[in-house]
Write an enzyme that holds these catalytic residues in place. Structure first.
Site, mmCIF file in Angstrom:
data_model
loop_
_atom_site.group_PDB
_atom_site.id
_atom_site.type_symbol
_atom_site.label_atom_id
_atom_site.label_comp_id
_atom_site.label_asym_id
_atom_site.label_seq_id
_atom_site.Cartn_x
_atom_site.Cartn_y
_atom_site.Cartn_z
ATOM 1 N N ASP A 1 1.006 -1.233 -0.148
ATOM 2 C CA ASP A 1 -0.044 -0.082 -0.085
ATOM 3 C C ASP A 1 0.936 1.396 0.031
ATOM 4 O OD1 ASP A 1 -2.411 -1.582 0.249
ATOM 5 O OD2 ASP A 1 -1.780 -1.897 2.361
ATOM 6 N N GLY B 1 1.463 2.938 -2.616
ATOM 7 C CA GLY B 1 1.120 3.785 -3.746
ATOM 8 C C GLY B 1 1.767 3.514 -4.822
ATOM 9 N N LYS B 2 2.253 2.157 -5.127
ATOM 10 C CA LYS B 2 2.875 1.896 -6.401
ATOM 11 C C LYS B 2 2.183 2.076 -7.592
ATOM 12 C CE LYS B 2 2.973 -2.355 -4.543
ATOM 13 N NZ LYS B 2 2.633 -2.108 -3.278
ATOM 14 N N ALA C 1 -3.642 -8.079 -3.684
ATOM 15 C CA ALA C 1 -3.097 -6.698 -4.227
ATOM 16 C C ALA C 1 -4.286 -5.920 -4.645
ATOM 17 C CB ALA C 1 -2.094 -6.741 -5.191
ATOM 18 N N GLY C 2 -4.335 -4.557 -4.350
ATOM 19 C CA GLY C 2 -5.085 -3.553 -4.767
ATOM 20 C C GLY C 2 -4.376 -2.250 -5.152
ATOM 21 N N HIS C 3 -4.288 -1.854 -6.416
ATOM 22 C CA HIS C 3 -3.771 -0.874 -6.980
ATOM 23 C C HIS C 3 -4.705 0.300 -7.224
ATOM 24 C CE1 HIS C 3 0.077 -2.721 -7.698
ATOM 25 N NE2 HIS C 3 -0.745 -3.747 -7.701
ATOM 26 N N THR C 4 -4.789 1.626 -6.457
ATOM 27 C CA THR C 4 -5.766 2.576 -6.768
ATOM 28 C C THR C 4 -5.089 3.584 -7.776
ATOM 29 O OG1 THR C 4 -6.612 1.965 -4.962
ATOM 30 C CG2 THR C 4 -7.634 3.977 -5.786
ATOM 31 N N GLN D 1 2.285 -6.016 -3.178
ATOM 32 C CA GLN D 1 2.419 -6.162 -1.736
ATOM 33 C C GLN D 1 3.889 -5.147 -1.605
ATOM 34 O OE1 GLN D 1 1.892 -9.455 -3.011
ATOM 35 N NE2 GLN D 1 -0.343 -8.808 -2.725
ATOM 36 N N THR E 1 2.827 -12.554 3.081
ATOM 37 C CA THR E 1 1.997 -13.069 2.081
ATOM 38 C C THR E 1 2.950 -14.121 1.513
ATOM 39 O OG1 THR E 1 0.751 -12.619 0.208
ATOM 40 C CG2 THR E 1 2.968 -11.780 0.278
ATOM 41 N N THR F 1 -7.716 -1.408 0.131
ATOM 42 C CA THR F 1 -8.479 -1.573 -1.321
ATOM 43 C C THR F 1 -9.026 -2.773 -1.553
ATOM 44 O OG1 THR F 1 -6.340 -0.602 -1.960
ATOM 45 C CG2 THR F 1 -7.930 -0.916 -3.705
ATOM 46 N N ARG G 1 -10.232 -2.874 5.314
ATOM 47 C CA ARG G 1 -9.865 -2.741 6.646
ATOM 48 C C ARG G 1 -9.063 -1.509 7.008
ATOM 49 N NH1 ARG G 1 -6.518 -8.258 7.314
ATOM 50 N NH2 ARG G 1 -5.952 -7.882 5.249
ATOM 51 N N PRO G 2 -9.392 -1.219 8.147
ATOM 52 C CA PRO G 2 -8.461 0.219 8.313
ATOM 53 C C PRO G 2 -6.939 -0.232 8.454
ATOM 54 C CG PRO G 2 -9.858 -0.554 10.394
ATOM 55 C CD PRO G 2 -10.300 -1.182 9.212
ATOM 56 N N GLY H 1 -0.324 14.513 -3.370
ATOM 57 C CA GLY H 1 -1.864 14.453 -3.512
ATOM 58 C C GLY H 1 -2.340 13.136 -4.374
#
Ligand code: IMP
Length: 418
Positions: free
Chosen positions: A16, A18-19, A42-45, A222, A237, A297, A301-302, A410
């Site tokens: 997380d 920010g890749k 994985a979650g990429h936003t 990750q 993982t 993502t 979960r916090p 940002g």
């Protein structure tokens, strides 16, 4: 034929970092973006104007229309999730013919998430806090030599035989609970395979051709501290997330690698259980979570939040052989009066390294720096940052020991300073 070197971007904390947006930025100069490990854990936003693109499997180069997207052999991927992601991208106007999957990647089957959840329950008071996506059990099957590869999907006999074997094995150890019928699972897997097979290619030939004809950017999933071998085991993982994993995950040699860029948040977060030396379980941690939108993502979960940890970061610089870094979310620290950095670990008073994390008698040394009050989201040149933000960044750079190439200020795609 001489080949171009492939460059790697990896996260160097607990994921997380920010890749996604950093890969998106660099991808402009590449022809192929390749993933080498993990799956839909994985979650990429990536934020594009009003649109928030949350990817789980397809590499983050997706927003660069000229880029081919390759899912390498070291990954483990569920068919339904992949189909849903391709459909979503298609609806957004993305040409999904650009997505290719290695024949060596492994398929996550419905019994894998079920086993993941059962393992977590069995761990009782000491769970890992997995994403519940079946990643661990899918890698166990791969290493146990009874997994199903994407290449196998074109052979109904192999799919049927391996599903039968795996269901039987699970039935004999865990009973029938939650397991689908053999016929149902074989039929649904083969039906989904028809959708996916046009994307499946000989991955090793593809990546070597790609490096011969153009430039390849390799995207990690990750973070390094979640690496199965070198992270905070067992709270990790199940794949090698460090740059070395790119070689085994794509079928290329170490001599094929050019630069290795580490993405690092200006502070630290971790989701799931496990040691986290710089964690702030107070109002400041809460503020970082709120300000940084630190919620998973994939699972929502916090995330646990804490100060930048220079000991862990330097360990990760070494693990990956970093040549440069990208610092993300510097803007989240704006408004804090003082900012901490963990600069040392001690065990019963003596200086120790990363391996001592989690032991009793473990303590951290914290250095404090001045914060800055101004918003920095409009800054586009590192030299234009408020002096205290510039000083903080310089301190991170000297602690990392590699040049910081870019800084995100940002959430928008354009909010980067260089
Ligand atoms: P698994 O990968 O689902 O087995 O989860 C193992 C550990 O890795 C858990 O602590 C997860 O929270 C963490 N993890 C897996 N993927 C990510 C990710 O993309 N970002 C952050 N943490 C992750």
């Amino acid at each position: 034929m001489s080949s171009n070197k492939a460059d790697i971007i990896v996260g160097i904390q607990w994921g997380d970092e920010g890749k996604g947006r950093i890969v998106d930025l660099y991808a402009e100069r590449y022809d192929v973006v390749a993933r080498f490990g993990g799956g839909d854990n994985a979650g990429h936003t990536i934020n594009v104007g009003e649109q928030k693109l949350a990817l789980r499997i397809v590499p983050s180069g997706v927003l660069q229309p000229h880029v081919e997207l390759f899912i390498g052999g070291g990954t483990v991927i569920g068919l339904d999730g992949l189909i849903a992601e391709l459909d979503k991208l298609s609806q957004l106007g993305v040409d999904i013919a650009r997505v290719r999957i290695s024949d060596r990647a492994h398929v996550v089957l419905p019994y894998h998430p079920a086993a993941d959840r059962a393992d977590e329950t069995a761990r009782g008071d000491n769970p890992i806090g997995t994403t519940g996506r079946g990643i661990g059990p899918a890698y166990v099957d791969k290493v146990g030599r009874h997994g199903i590869t994407f290449g196998d999907l074109s052979r109904a006999d192999i799919v049927a035989q391996r599903i039968a074997f795996n269901l039987e094995r699970r039935r004999s150890s865990q009973g029938d609970a939650g397991l689908p019928s053999e016929r149902e699972l074989i039929e649904s897997t083969l039906a989904s395979a028809q959708r996916i097979l046009p994307h499946v290619i000989d991955g090793v030939t593809y990546i070597h051709d790609a490096m011969a004809r153009g430039r390849v950017l390799i995207e990690g999933a990750q973070g390094s501290l979640l690496d199965v071998g070198y992270g905070t085991y067992p709270y990790v993982t199940s794949s090698h997330t460090i740059a070395g994993g790119a070689c085994t995950g794509l079928g290329i040699g170490p001599t094929a690698i050019g630069s290795v860029i580490g993405v690092v948040k200006a502070y630290c977060t971790r989701v799931g259980a496990g040691p986290f030396p710089s964690e702030l379980q107070d109002e400041t941690g809460e503020r970082l979570r709120r300000q940084g939108g630190e919620f998973g993502t994939v699972t929502g979960r916090p995330r646990r939040c804490g100060w930048f940890d220079a000991v862990a970061a330097r360990y990760a610089v070494a693990l990956n052989g970093l040549t440069g870094a990208a610092v993300t979310k510097l803007d989240v620290l704006s408004g804090l009066e003082r900012i901490g950095i963990v600069t040392g670990y001690r065990l019963n008073g003596a200086a120790v390294g990363f391996g001592a994390i989690g032991q009793s008698g473990f303590e951290v040394e914290i250095e404090e720096m001045d914060g800055w009050a101004q918003a920095i989201d409009g800054v586009r040149r590192i030299a234009d940052l408020p002096p205290a933000a510039g000083a903080y960044l310089e301190r991170l750079e000297s602690l990392l020991g590699v040049p910081v190439e870019t800084v995100s200020v940002g959430p928008e795609r354009s909010q980067l300073a260089r």
